[in-house]
Design an enzyme around this catalytic site. Structure first.
Site, PDB file in Angstrom:
ATOM      1  N   ALA A 316     -17.721  21.777 -26.686  1.00 30.66           N
ATOM      2  CA  ALA A 316     -18.499  21.963 -27.938  1.00 30.66           C
ATOM      3  C   ALA A 316     -19.417  23.015 -27.892  1.00 30.66           C
ATOM      4  CB  ALA A 316     -18.726  20.709 -28.454  1.00 30.66           C
ATOM      5  N   PRO A 317     -19.284  23.899 -28.765  1.00 29.50           N
ATOM      6  CA  PRO A 317     -20.748  24.676 -29.043  1.00 29.50           C
ATOM      7  C   PRO A 317     -22.188  24.068 -28.822  1.00 29.50           C
ATOM      8  CG  PRO A 317     -18.911  25.260 -30.758  1.00 29.50           C
ATOM      9  CD  PRO A 317     -18.719  23.820 -30.156  1.00 29.50           C
ATOM     10  N   GLY A 318     -23.101  24.520 -28.343  1.00 35.82           N
ATOM     11  CA  GLY A 318     -24.358  24.278 -28.271  1.00 35.82           C
ATOM     12  C   GLY A 318     -24.687  23.761 -26.764  1.00 35.82           C
ATOM     13  N   ARG A 320     -25.674  22.151 -23.475  1.00 38.25           N
ATOM     14  CA  ARG A 320     -24.966  20.986 -23.087  1.00 38.25           C
ATOM     15  C   ARG A 320     -26.003  19.764 -22.890  1.00 38.25           C
ATOM     16  NH1 ARG A 320     -21.334  24.783 -22.342  1.00 38.25           N
ATOM     17  NH2 ARG A 320     -20.201  24.786 -20.766  1.00 38.25           N
ATOM     18  N   GLY A 321     -25.421  18.534 -23.078  1.00 37.15           N
ATOM     19  CA  GLY A 321     -26.041  17.452 -23.150  1.00 37.15           C
ATOM     20  C   GLY A 321     -26.454  16.744 -21.647  1.00 37.15           C
ATOM     21  N   MET A 322     -27.661  15.975 -21.708  1.00 37.90           N
ATOM     22  CA  MET A 322     -27.909  15.472 -20.499  1.00 37.90           C
ATOM     23  C   MET A 322     -27.402  14.268 -20.116  1.00 37.90           C
ATOM     24  SD  MET A 322     -31.947  16.065 -20.628  1.00 37.90           S
ATOM     25  CE  MET A 322     -32.716  17.637 -20.869  1.00 37.90           C
ATOM     26  N   LYS A 337     -16.695  12.712 -27.072  1.00 40.01           N
ATOM     27  CA  LYS A 337     -18.037  12.514 -26.537  1.00 40.01           C
ATOM     28  C   LYS A 337     -17.639  11.761 -25.236  1.00 40.01           C
ATOM     29  CE  LYS A 337     -21.744  12.515 -28.880  1.00 40.01           C
ATOM     30  NZ  LYS A 337     -22.709  12.327 -29.907  1.00 40.01           N
ATOM     31  N   ASP A 372     -21.393   8.322 -38.349  1.00 38.39           N
ATOM     32  CA  ASP A 372     -20.289   7.218 -37.681  1.00 38.39           C
ATOM     33  C   ASP A 372     -19.519   7.802 -36.365  1.00 38.39           C
ATOM     34  OD1 ASP A 372     -19.220   4.915 -37.445  1.00 38.39           O
ATOM     35  OD2 ASP A 372     -17.897   5.176 -39.270  1.00 38.39           O
TER      36      ASP A 372
END
Length: 580
Positions: A316-318, A320-322, A337, A372
């Site tokens: 997904a664009p953006g 990277r999550g931790m 996710k 949600d």
């Protein structure tokens, strides 16, 4: 005659489903009395109770089957036969699609989300394309042929099924007529033929919503009237919503589920879909409390989309999550996710804590500012839709959650969420375009999101722009939940003054920091990226940098203050001055 085992399975599931539906309706029925008595806190607990109810009834049904049938319950052939028999049992029900989904939930609970097979489950509904009618119209029609507009609106308000009187009905009618007269996009006064109004009232938080449509000479428009209780036992209409986008926000995935009596869910959803066709049936089922049916509808929609398209999943664009790895399908407005196997050292959470945070959001009042999600176990995707590069990346960060089975990629645990443009990317594009008006709007939205979450007893934790998204309506929504806390669990502090100049230059704080300590003045770093952003933020929401703001928000929550957070703009609200 003694029942066959498969018949006992089907009958037992039906017993628990019927009990679930009865209990669901009993909880929902409480909403009207709570609204009329202005018992706002109790209304907020009802949605959470209904979510818990579903899981409890599925668990009880699975446990009862295990107790009655022992290990024989795990024979797949029995479930093939049970499914066929169950289909006959639900044939005369007005909610067969919900009954099928409940059956699937019991099956998945027993088989731990393995042996997912259309022979044993309702992967495709047997009711697809089959309209169910209650036999009675779900709405009442008020025609201009019978009377003038004033009389029509007066009769409509008189027949609203609430037990409180209108505070000033003549004023409400005036406001509605002025609204129709001034709304150039509708030209309602010259075109209106009738108003269809759903016979059930939609309750949520501090409002009751009348939902219907304006039937015009050419076409129709949605027609939604939020009704408020003045706390003294009087009703008034707060505004009217007739634009599809405005009505879509009322039914948004960022808000708690409505409490509304529904006899025939598919008929109800079809009517709502006719008002806001951009909303998926999955979202509409969820919006009226049938979130598991929303999940089933989403799954079927995705499978149909995968068969009709050939684009590949991508990260997904953006940024990277931790904690999460997030991927999406460019042609489908949803992200997937997955919890990573290892978190950044700055994240003091575990896998179980992350799951608990997402469940908290599911059951909490989302006030239009948290998305949600739907949770899935052993979700299978076509292997051909994943590039080798994407699979390698996902395996590297979340290998324990992914495996290949034949031509499928199976993810053991994931959440789905509506795709939104990451706020940091949205802001960057506005800065590049030098769109100051757009920048001001989105920074204002960002600050409002934080404040409205605080009013709902939620502290976002990590408030970096990358953890927020922007919806197609331009609303800012929080979607990274691994650090959220109840606001009342936080300890807001001032940063102590340094004793020595060297302390300010140190890489570590010179003062002690406990687990839930929060230092609001440090939030200034969030907007340090750009001078204009910082100036706008400080002008509109500089109070977020002060300890007194947060302590007052805590005091409000602890004293039971429930702030009005309505799904429409303040300038849309009607003038409530009384007529002489």
């Amino acid at each position: 005659m003694r029942r066959q085992t498969y018949q006992r399975i089907a009958a037992q599931v039906m017993v628990f489903f019927a009990e679930y539906r009865l209990s669901f309706q009993e909880i929902t029925d409480c909403a009207q009395s709570y609204f009329e008595s202005a018992n706002w806190r109790e209304i907020q607990t009802l949605s959470s109770e209904r979510i818990d109810l579903y899981e409890e009834m599925v668990e009880e049904a699975a446990a009862a089957l295990e107790q009655q049938l022992g290990d024989s319950i795990y024979q797949p052939l029995l479930w093939h036969q049970a499914k066929s028999y169950y289909s006959k049992l639900i044939k005369q029900r007005t909610d067969p699609e919900l009954a099928e989904t409940f059956y699937n939930s019991v099956y998945c609970r027993l088989f731990q989300h393995h042996l997912i097979d259309s022979e044993n489950m309702f992967i495709e509904s047997t009711r697809t394309g089959k309209e169910i009618s209650s036999g009675d119209s779900i709405y009442s029609t008020y025609s201009t042929d019978d009377s003038g507009l004033v009389q029509l609106l007066g009769r409509m308000l008189d027949e609203v099924p609430l037990n409180l009187a209108w505070e000033h009905k003549r004023r409400d009618i005036r406001n509605l007529i002025v609204f129709m007269r001034d709304n150039a996009a509708l030209d309602v006064l010259g075109q209106l033929e009738s108003i269809d109004l759903v016979n059930r009232v939609f309750f949520r938080n501090k409002a009751a919503y009348l939902v219907g449509r304006l039937k015009l000479e050419k076409g129709s428009q949605p027609f939604v009237l939020p009704v408020l209780n003045n706390d003294d036992g009087g009703l008034y209409i707060d505004t009217a919503l007739t634009h599809e986008d405005d009505v879509s926000i009322v039914f948004s995935f960022t808000r708690s589920y409505f409490l509304v009596e529904v006899d025939v869910p598919s008929e109800f959803v079809s009517f709502l879909h006719s008002l806001i066709p951009e909303k998926s049936r999955a979202e509409l089922y969820s919006s009226i409390g049938f979130y598991k049916q929303g999940k089933a509808e989403f799954y079927r929609s995705l499978q149909g989309h995968l068969k009709a398209t050939d684009d590949q999943f991508v990260i997904a664009p953006g940024i990277r999550g931790m904690v999460m790895s997030v991927f999406t399908l460019p042609s489908y407005p949803v992200v997937f996710k997955i919890i990573k196997d290892r978190f950044s050292s700055s994240k003091n959470v575990t896998r179980e804590v992350v799951k608990q945070k997402y469940q908290l959001v599911k059951k909490h009042d989302r006030v239009g500012r948290m998305a949600d999600t739907q949770e899935f176990t052993n979700f299978s995707f076509p292997r051909e839709r994943f590039s080798d590069h994407l699979l390698e990346e996902l395996k590297e960060v979340a290998g324990s959650s992914i495996y290949i089975s034949g031509n499928e990629v199976v993810i053991r645990h994931l959440w789905t969420e509506r795709y939104m443009t990451p706020l940091n990317m949205y802001i960057d594009s506005l800065v590049m375009e030098e769109d100051l008006e757009g920048l001001r709007h989105v920074i204002d939205e960002y600050g409002k999101a934080i404040k409205q979450l605080a009013a709902a007893n939620i502290f976002a934790g990590d408030m970096l722009f990358k953890n927020f998204g922007v919806t197609r309506h331009g609303r800012v929504v929080f979607y990274d939940y691994d650090e959220i806390l109840y606001l009342t669990d936080c300890n807001f502090r001032e940063v102590p003054k340094p004793i020595y100049p060297e302390q300010e230059l140190a890489s570590e704080p010179w003062y002690s920091v406990a687990e839930n300590d929060v230092f609001p003045e440090e939030f200034a770093m969030l907007t340090a990226c750009h001078q204009k952003i910082r100036a706008i933020f400080n002008e509109l929401h500089g109070d977020l940098l002060s300890v007194p703001f947060w302590k007052q928000a805590q005091d409000n929550v602890r004293s039971g203050v429930i702030v009005d957070v309505f799904p429409y703009r303040g300038e849309q609200r009607f003038n409530q001055l009384k007529l002489s």
